[in-house]
Design a protein around this motif. Structure first.
Motif, PDB file in Angstrom:
ATOM      1  N   GLU A  16      55.818  51.272  65.690  1.00 18.26           N
ATOM      2  CA  GLU A  16      54.460  51.785  65.442  1.00 18.26           C
ATOM      3  C   GLU A  16      53.669  51.854  66.739  1.00 18.26           C
ATOM      4  O   GLU A  16      52.968  52.836  67.011  1.00 18.26           O
ATOM      5  N   ARG A  17      53.806  50.827  67.590  1.00 13.66           N
ATOM      6  CA  ARG A  17      53.090  50.807  68.874  1.00 13.66           C
ATOM      7  C   ARG A  17      53.590  51.915  69.793  1.00 13.66           C
ATOM      8  O   ARG A  17      52.816  52.575  70.473  1.00 13.66           O
ATOM      9  N   PHE A  20      52.264  55.189  68.594  1.00 16.40           N
ATOM     10  CA  PHE A  20      50.848  55.343  68.951  1.00 16.40           C
ATOM     11  C   PHE A  20      50.729  55.815  70.402  1.00 16.40           C
ATOM     12  O   PHE A  20      49.951  56.731  70.703  1.00 16.40           O
ATOM     13  N   TYR A  24      49.099  59.183  71.753  1.00 15.52           N
ATOM     14  CA  TYR A  24      47.934  59.062  72.644  1.00 15.52           C
ATOM     15  C   TYR A  24      48.113  59.927  73.893  1.00 15.52           C
ATOM     16  O   TYR A  24      47.214  60.671  74.289  1.00 15.52           O
ATOM     17  N   GLU A  38      38.121  53.904  68.718  1.00 10.88           N
ATOM     18  CA  GLU A  38      39.168  53.045  68.143  1.00 10.88           C
ATOM     19  C   GLU A  38      40.495  53.263  68.871  1.00 10.88           C
ATOM     20  O   GLU A  38      41.216  52.299  69.172  1.00 10.88           O
ATOM     21  N   GLU A  39      40.808  54.519  69.160  1.00  9.18           N
ATOM     22  CA  GLU A  39      42.054  54.827  69.881  1.00  9.18           C
ATOM     23  C   GLU A  39      42.016  54.265  71.298  1.00  9.18           C
ATOM     24  O   GLU A  39      43.008  53.712  71.789  1.00  9.18           O
ATOM     25  N   LYS A  40      40.875  54.403  71.958  1.00  7.47           N
ATOM     26  CA  LYS A  40      40.740  53.867  73.316  1.00  7.47           C
ATOM     27  C   LYS A  40      40.886  52.348  73.335  1.00  7.47           C
ATOM     28  O   LYS A  40      41.514  51.785  74.233  1.00  7.47           O
ATOM     29  N   ALA A  41      40.303  51.695  72.325  1.00  5.29           N
ATOM     30  CA  ALA A  41      40.401  50.229  72.243  1.00  5.29           C
ATOM     31  C   ALA A  41      41.842  49.795  71.992  1.00  5.29           C
ATOM     32  O   ALA A  41      42.335  48.830  72.591  1.00  5.29           O
ATOM     33  N   ARG A  42      42.523  50.529  71.135  1.00  7.97           N
ATOM     34  CA  ARG A  42      43.935  50.216  70.834  1.00  7.97           C
ATOM     35  C   ARG A  42      44.800  50.429  72.075  1.00  7.97           C
ATOM     36  O   ARG A  42      45.702  49.645  72.367  1.00  7.97           O
ATOM     37  N   GLU A  45      44.306  47.571  74.379  1.00  9.94           N
ATOM     38  CA  GLU A  45      44.984  46.370  73.864  1.00  9.94           C
ATOM     39  C   GLU A  45      46.479  46.415  74.159  1.00  9.94           C
ATOM     40  O   GLU A  45      47.074  45.423  74.609  1.00  9.94           O
ATOM     41  N   LEU A  46      47.102  47.590  73.930  1.00 14.34           N
ATOM     42  CA  LEU A  46      48.547  47.713  74.142  1.00 14.34           C
ATOM     43  C   LEU A  46      48.925  47.642  75.625  1.00 14.34           C
ATOM     44  O   LEU A  46      50.044  47.279  75.966  1.00 14.34           O
TER      45      LEU A  46
END
Length: 333
Positions: A16-17, A20, A24, A38-42, A45-46
């Motif tokens: 899943e990561r 993403f 992206y 939300e996408e930028k924050a994810r 994080e990754l």
């Protein structure tokens, strides 16, 4: 049973990561639809923390987009710049040099055509000019030194390369080695990327100069870390040796097989192999020094890097002097 289900859940989370990150990067290049908070924050994080998979996937997917176009829209360019800045900072924090090495190459690959808009921090720097003038200067230096360089690229029994091959004709050489091909399975991006990328039209390309990512990313702390350059250079030389040397193709990763081949070589073949490796070191040093100077690194740092790698790579005095003179010349321009 419990262990199997835990591993299955972990595999699903990893997949899943990775998906993403693929989506992206695709979104960065296709343009149009904005990246939401939300996408930028994810993404942040990754790409942060000790687990470097997110940074690795980002570098791989960005590199894979080169087959579509290296000239991107201004919107895509600034999205790339922001994403690169975040990932490079995390690479610096975590000493994660492999993705940073690939992103360094991409800094000299992607561009848009327009007018330069210097960032506040760059305003105080010595102007470096465009990548085109940088490459022109590099190639002009190579042309002047061609006879010397060809002589310094020590002859091997199988004459396979000329000076341009080792120095790479810089514009193509700056692409550098991409990620290693392996049988790692899930770690290798398998999905085909969409061809609909946001690029500039030929008319737009004629209107301005090429603005490359490196011009806006000179302030990244990782470029001023000598440990990064040493690690990246070691990796580049290793990849080049595996790619070019007839004694290390195929199952070259197996140390036992390499030792076996070395044992069965004649003295002439061993000498030839050593000279071949010295030539690769000489050529890669030329490319790396150009990159370092383009990022605005000072003369001392470039000279320290050259001195260390020339010693490790067993370059002779004349080869060392040629590269050292080049640092002096580029640093004063």
């Amino acid at each position: 049973m419990c262990l199997q289900s835990t591993e299955s859940a972990r595999d699903e989370a990893t997949a899943e990561r990775r998906e993403f990150m693929r989506h992206y990067v695709e979104k960065i290049f296709t343009g149009g639809e904005d990246l939401d908070q939300e996408e930028k924050a994810r993404f942040g994080e990754l790409c942060s923390g000790e687990n470097g998979k997110g940074r690795e996937w980002f570098a791989r997917y960005v590199s894979a987009q080169r087959c579509n176009s290296k000239c991107v829209s201004e919107q895509t360019f600034y999205r790339l710049m922001q994403s690169f800045a975040l990932v490079l900072f995390e690479c610096h924090q975590m000493d994660d040099f492999s993705p940073a090495k690939n992103l360094m190459t991409m800094c000299f690959t992607y561009y848009y055509v327009g007018k330069t808009h210097p960032l506040p921090l760059e305003a105080k720097e010595k102007p470096m000019g465009s990548i085109d003038s940088y490459l022109k200067s590099a190639n002009s230096w190579l042309a002047e030194k061609k006879d010397i360089a060809e002589r310094l690229l020590k002859n091997t029994s199988a004459k396979t390369e000329n000076v341009k091959g080792f120095f790479g004709g810089l514009e193509t050489k700056l692409k550098g080695p991409t990620t290693k091909k392996s049988d790692e399975g899930e770690d290798k991006p398998k999905e085909k990327l969409k061809k609909t990328v946001s690029v500039q039209s030929p008319e737009e390309e004629k209107k301005g100069e090429k603005i490359y990512l490196y011009m806006h990313l000179k302030q990244q702390p990782i470029w001023h870390n000598l440990r990064f350059w040493n690690a990246a250079f070691f990796d580049a030389v290793h990849c080049e040796r595996r790619k070019r040397s007839p004694t290390t193709r195929g199952n070259a990763g197996e140390e036992e097989e390499k030792r076996e081949k070395w044992c069965h070589m004649t003295q002439e073949e061993r000498d030839d192999s050593l000279r071949f490796n010295e030539n690769i070191t000489f050529g890669q040093l030329g490319t790396f020094i150009h990159n370092m100077l383009a990022f605005g690194l000072n003369k001392k740092l470039c000279s320290d890097f050259l001195k260390k790698q020339a010693t490790i790579g067993n370059l002779d005095e004349e080869q060392y002097k040629l590269l050292s003179d080049h640092i002096e010349q580029m640093a004063t321009e």
